[in-house]
Each structure stands twice: as structure tokens, then as C-alpha cells.
Design a protein around this motif. Structure first.
Motif, PDB file in Angstrom:
ATOM      1  N   SER A  91       0.760  -1.170  -0.062  1.00 47.15           N
ATOM      2  CA  SER A  91       0.100  -0.109  -0.001  1.00 47.15           C
ATOM      3  C   SER A  91       0.755   1.057   0.063  1.00 47.15           C
ATOM      4  O   SER A  91       0.466   2.247  -0.779  1.00 47.15           O
ATOM      5  CB  SER A  91      -0.847  -0.092   1.141  1.00 47.15           C
ATOM      6  N   HIS A  92       2.035   1.358   0.840  1.00 48.49           N
ATOM      7  CA  HIS A  92       2.683   2.534   0.494  1.00 48.49           C
ATOM      8  C   HIS A  92       3.476   2.941  -0.604  1.00 48.49           C
ATOM      9  O   HIS A  92       3.546   3.832  -0.988  1.00 48.49           O
ATOM     10  CB  HIS A  92       3.856   2.347   1.978  1.00 48.49           C
ATOM     11  N   ALA A  93       3.898   1.729  -1.141  1.00 52.42           N
ATOM     12  CA  ALA A  93       4.555   1.760  -2.450  1.00 52.42           C
ATOM     13  C   ALA A  93       3.705   2.284  -3.537  1.00 52.42           C
ATOM     14  O   ALA A  93       4.070   2.989  -4.532  1.00 52.42           O
ATOM     15  CB  ALA A  93       5.242   0.376  -2.825  1.00 52.42           C
ATOM     16  N   ILE A  94       2.475   1.750  -3.496  1.00 48.22           N
ATOM     17  CA  ILE A  94       1.514   2.132  -4.681  1.00 48.22           C
ATOM     18  C   ILE A  94       1.220   3.626  -4.469  1.00 48.22           C
ATOM     19  O   ILE A  94       1.042   4.225  -5.291  1.00 48.22           O
ATOM     20  CB  ILE A  94       0.192   1.267  -4.379  1.00 48.22           C
ATOM     21  N   VAL A  95       0.853   3.957  -3.229  1.00 48.67           N
ATOM     22  CA  VAL A  95       0.653   5.623  -2.784  1.00 48.67           C
ATOM     23  C   VAL A  95       1.745   6.350  -3.289  1.00 48.67           C
ATOM     24  O   VAL A  95       1.627   7.452  -3.779  1.00 48.67           O
ATOM     25  CB  VAL A  95       0.287   5.690  -1.379  1.00 48.67           C
ATOM     26  N   GLU A  96       3.024   5.929  -3.052  1.00 46.84           N
ATOM     27  CA  GLU A  96       4.084   6.571  -3.510  1.00 46.84           C
ATOM     28  C   GLU A  96       4.166   6.883  -4.815  1.00 46.84           C
ATOM     29  O   GLU A  96       4.612   7.860  -5.562  1.00 46.84           O
ATOM     30  CB  GLU A  96       5.438   5.962  -3.027  1.00 46.84           C
ATOM     31  N   ALA A  97       4.011   5.655  -5.731  1.00 46.23           N
ATOM     32  CA  ALA A  97       4.119   5.684  -7.083  1.00 46.23           C
ATOM     33  C   ALA A  97       2.731   6.427  -7.770  1.00 46.23           C
ATOM     34  O   ALA A  97       2.723   6.930  -8.781  1.00 46.23           O
ATOM     35  CB  ALA A  97       3.903   4.294  -7.735  1.00 46.23           C
ATOM     36  N   ALA A  98       1.729   6.718  -6.843  1.00 44.97           N
ATOM     37  CA  ALA A  98       0.631   7.411  -7.320  1.00 44.97           C
ATOM     38  C   ALA A  98       0.789   8.939  -7.196  1.00 44.97           C
ATOM     39  O   ALA A  98      -0.175   9.583  -7.198  1.00 44.97           O
ATOM     40  CB  ALA A  98      -0.779   6.914  -6.804  1.00 44.97           C
ATOM     41  N   ASP A  99       1.882   9.462  -6.886  1.00 42.48           N
ATOM     42  CA  ASP A  99       2.346  10.876  -6.962  1.00 42.48           C
ATOM     43  C   ASP A  99       1.520  11.513  -7.941  1.00 42.48           C
ATOM     44  O   ASP A  99       1.787  11.154  -9.172  1.00 42.48           O
ATOM     45  CB  ASP A  99       3.646  11.045  -6.794  1.00 42.48           C
ATOM     46  N   PRO A 100       0.879  12.603  -7.755  1.00 42.89           N
ATOM     47  CA  PRO A 100       0.222  13.454  -8.967  1.00 42.89           C
ATOM     48  C   PRO A 100       1.074  13.645 -10.145  1.00 42.89           C
ATOM     49  O   PRO A 100       0.795  14.019 -11.018  1.00 42.89           O
ATOM     50  CB  PRO A 100      -0.347  14.534  -8.249  1.00 42.89           C
ATOM     51  N   SER A 101       2.480  13.958  -9.733  1.00 44.34           N
ATOM     52  CA  SER A 101       3.367  14.374 -11.005  1.00 44.34           C
ATOM     53  C   SER A 101       3.686  13.151 -11.558  1.00 44.34           C
ATOM     54  O   SER A 101       4.380  13.507 -12.854  1.00 44.34           O
ATOM     55  CB  SER A 101       4.531  14.844 -10.293  1.00 44.34           C
ATOM     56  N   GLU A 102       3.196  12.018 -11.338  1.00 40.38           N
ATOM     57  CA  GLU A 102       3.707  10.690 -12.072  1.00 40.38           C
ATOM     58  C   GLU A 102       2.416  10.025 -12.665  1.00 40.38           C
ATOM     59  O   GLU A 102       2.600   9.143 -13.313  1.00 40.38           O
ATOM     60  CB  GLU A 102       4.305   9.834 -11.324  1.00 40.38           C
ATOM     61  N   CYS A 103       1.210  10.330 -11.937  1.00 43.47           N
ATOM     62  CA  CYS A 103       0.060   9.580 -12.417  1.00 43.47           C
ATOM     63  C   CYS A 103      -1.155  10.385 -12.076  1.00 43.47           C
ATOM     64  O   CYS A 103      -1.243  11.109 -11.212  1.00 43.47           O
ATOM     65  CB  CYS A 103       0.289   8.392 -11.372  1.00 43.47           C
ATOM     66  N   ASP A 104      -2.179  10.241 -12.848  1.00 49.30           N
ATOM     67  CA  ASP A 104      -3.301  10.726 -13.027  1.00 49.30           C
ATOM     68  C   ASP A 104      -4.683   9.957 -12.338  1.00 49.30           C
ATOM     69  O   ASP A 104      -5.650  10.532 -11.989  1.00 49.30           O
ATOM     70  CB  ASP A 104      -3.889  11.334 -14.241  1.00 49.30           C
ATOM     71  N   LEU A 105      -4.531   8.581 -12.512  1.00 51.41           N
ATOM     72  CA  LEU A 105      -5.306   7.554 -11.915  1.00 51.41           C
ATOM     73  C   LEU A 105      -4.653   6.298 -11.662  1.00 51.41           C
ATOM     74  O   LEU A 105      -3.745   6.049 -12.317  1.00 51.41           O
ATOM     75  CB  LEU A 105      -6.415   7.413 -13.220  1.00 51.41           C
ATOM     76  N   VAL A 106      -5.254   5.526 -10.664  1.00 47.14           N
ATOM     77  CA  VAL A 106      -4.889   4.181 -10.148  1.00 47.14           C
ATOM     78  C   VAL A 106      -6.021   3.353 -10.392  1.00 47.14           C
ATOM     79  O   VAL A 106      -7.135   3.729 -10.295  1.00 47.14           O
ATOM     80  CB  VAL A 106      -4.322   4.024  -8.733  1.00 47.14           C
ATOM     81  N   VAL A 107      -5.757   2.411 -11.107  1.00 46.09           N
ATOM     82  CA  VAL A 107      -6.805   1.417 -11.456  1.00 46.09           C
ATOM     83  C   VAL A 107      -6.323  -0.024 -10.910  1.00 46.09           C
ATOM     84  O   VAL A 107      -5.322  -0.518 -11.187  1.00 46.09           O
ATOM     85  CB  VAL A 107      -7.067   1.041 -12.884  1.00 46.09           C
ATOM     86  N   MET A 108      -7.064  -0.542  -9.756  1.00 45.31           N
ATOM     87  CA  MET A 108      -6.474  -1.666  -9.075  1.00 45.31           C
ATOM     88  C   MET A 108      -7.824  -2.603  -8.654  1.00 45.31           C
ATOM     89  O   MET A 108      -8.983  -2.186  -8.612  1.00 45.31           O
ATOM     90  CB  MET A 108      -5.741  -1.276  -8.118  1.00 45.31           C
ATOM     91  N   GLY A 109      -7.396  -3.854  -8.693  1.00 44.64           N
ATOM     92  CA  GLY A 109      -8.514  -4.698  -8.293  1.00 44.64           C
ATOM     93  C   GLY A 109      -9.005  -4.892  -6.860  1.00 44.64           C
ATOM     94  O   GLY A 109      -8.014  -4.476  -5.996  1.00 44.64           O
ATOM     95  N   THR A 110     -10.058  -5.228  -6.477  1.00 42.07           N
ATOM     96  CA  THR A 110     -10.383  -5.515  -5.040  1.00 42.07           C
ATOM     97  C   THR A 110     -11.209  -6.944  -4.989  1.00 42.07           C
ATOM     98  O   THR A 110     -11.942  -7.077  -5.845  1.00 42.07           O
ATOM     99  CB  THR A 110     -10.997  -4.336  -4.411  1.00 42.07           C
ATOM    100  N   HIS A 111     -10.932  -7.550  -4.050  1.00 37.67           N
ATOM    101  CA  HIS A 111     -11.611  -8.954  -3.794  1.00 37.67           C
ATOM    102  C   HIS A 111     -12.868  -8.845  -3.116  1.00 37.67           C
ATOM    103  O   HIS A 111     -13.642  -9.544  -3.026  1.00 37.67           O
ATOM    104  CB  HIS A 111     -10.592  -9.645  -2.953  1.00 37.67           C
TER     105      HIS A 111
END
Length: 158
Positions: A91-111
């Protein structure tokens, strides 16, 4: 609207439902996709350093590389895919990668777990939704979720 879409993957076949959604959005918006796999080192914190260095780390990184390469292989023509394998808490690494300067949207699965399962297992997706500073689109990936495109809502966002 979207220029860079992040797709976290755990390499499971169930994640392909979320990947399909991300690729549809990427195609519609001419966006670049970044596939991310996080080697969960928190689960191996009790091992000695020698044990970790004797192949476990390499095996986990190889698994991650295979997972992001699978995402790239699923990409439709015209969609650019970048791959990224990181270490850390998912979760921490995904949030870090989802920085607005690098990403506009996260699309991920949920069980879609609830009750005691969610309490005991936690939810990476839930933690990302709560902490990410960009929008997060969640896609139910359970085997009993509808697979037929006619049962899904349109993804056209303008």
C-alpha cells in the motif's frame, strides 16, 4: 483527462479484469500505463539477511518482473506500457507511485472481502483509496463478478 494510469498488479489472473478496465481508459484517453508490482518485503522481515540474499529476494523480483511483463503483453495496440518493480509495503509503495506528478489515476482490483476476512487480512486497495492523492478506480476481481462486457457499465469518460 488521464495521461498516466497506474496499474498495481500482484500477478494473479484475477487482476486481469482491472487491467482490462485500465487499458480501455488508456485507449480512450491516449494515456500511458505504468504496471507496478511491489515485492512485499514486510512479510520476510523475520528472516536473517543471509537467507534473504540466498535467492528469496531474486525469486520475488523475478515474480514481479513476470507480472509486469504480463500486463505489458496484454496491452492493446497503441497503448504504451512502462513497467516498475519496487520493494516495500504494497500500500505504501502504490501510494508513493501514485504521486500526482507521475500519475493521474490508479486502477486496481479488489476482492470485495468483508467482515472478519477484511479485518484479519487487511485491504491494500482500501489503504490506497484512503491515502492516494489521485483518483482510484477499483474493479471487483472475484471469480463470481460478471465477466460479460454487456453486464458492465460503459467506461467512456469525457
Amino acid at each position: 483527462m488521464y495521461d498516466r494510469i497506474l496499474i498495481p498488479t500482484d500477478g494473479s489472473p484475477e487482476c486481469e479484469r482491472a487491467i482490462e478496465y485500465a487499458f480501455e481508459l488508456a485507449h480512450t484517453h491516449d494515456a500511458t500505463v505504468r504496471a507496478l508490482y511491489v515485492v512485499n518485503v514486510t512479510g520476510y522481515s523475520g528472516l536473517s539477511m543471509e537467507t534473504a540474499l540466498e535467492g528469496i529476494s531474486d525469486a520475488l523480483h523475478n515474480e514481479g518482473q513476470a507480472a509486469v511483463e504480463r500486463v505489458a503483453a496484454l496491452a492493446p495496440d497503441g497503448v504504451t506500457v512502462e513497467t516498475d518493480v519496487r520493494e516495500g509495503s504494497p500500500s505504501h509503495a502504490i501510494v508513493e507511485a501514485a504521486d500526482p506528478s507521475e500519475c493521474d489515476l490508479v486502477v486496481m482490483g479488489t476482492h470485495g472481502r468483508g467482515g472478519i476476512d477484511r479485518l484479519l487480512l487487511g485491504s491494500v486497495t482500501e489503504r490506497v483509496v484512503r491515502r492516494a492523492s489521485v483518483p482510484v478506480l477499483t474493479v471487483q476481481v472475484d471469480s463470481d463478478a460478471p465477466d460479460d462486457r454487456s453486464e458492465r457499465q460503459s467506461l467512456t469518460v469525457e
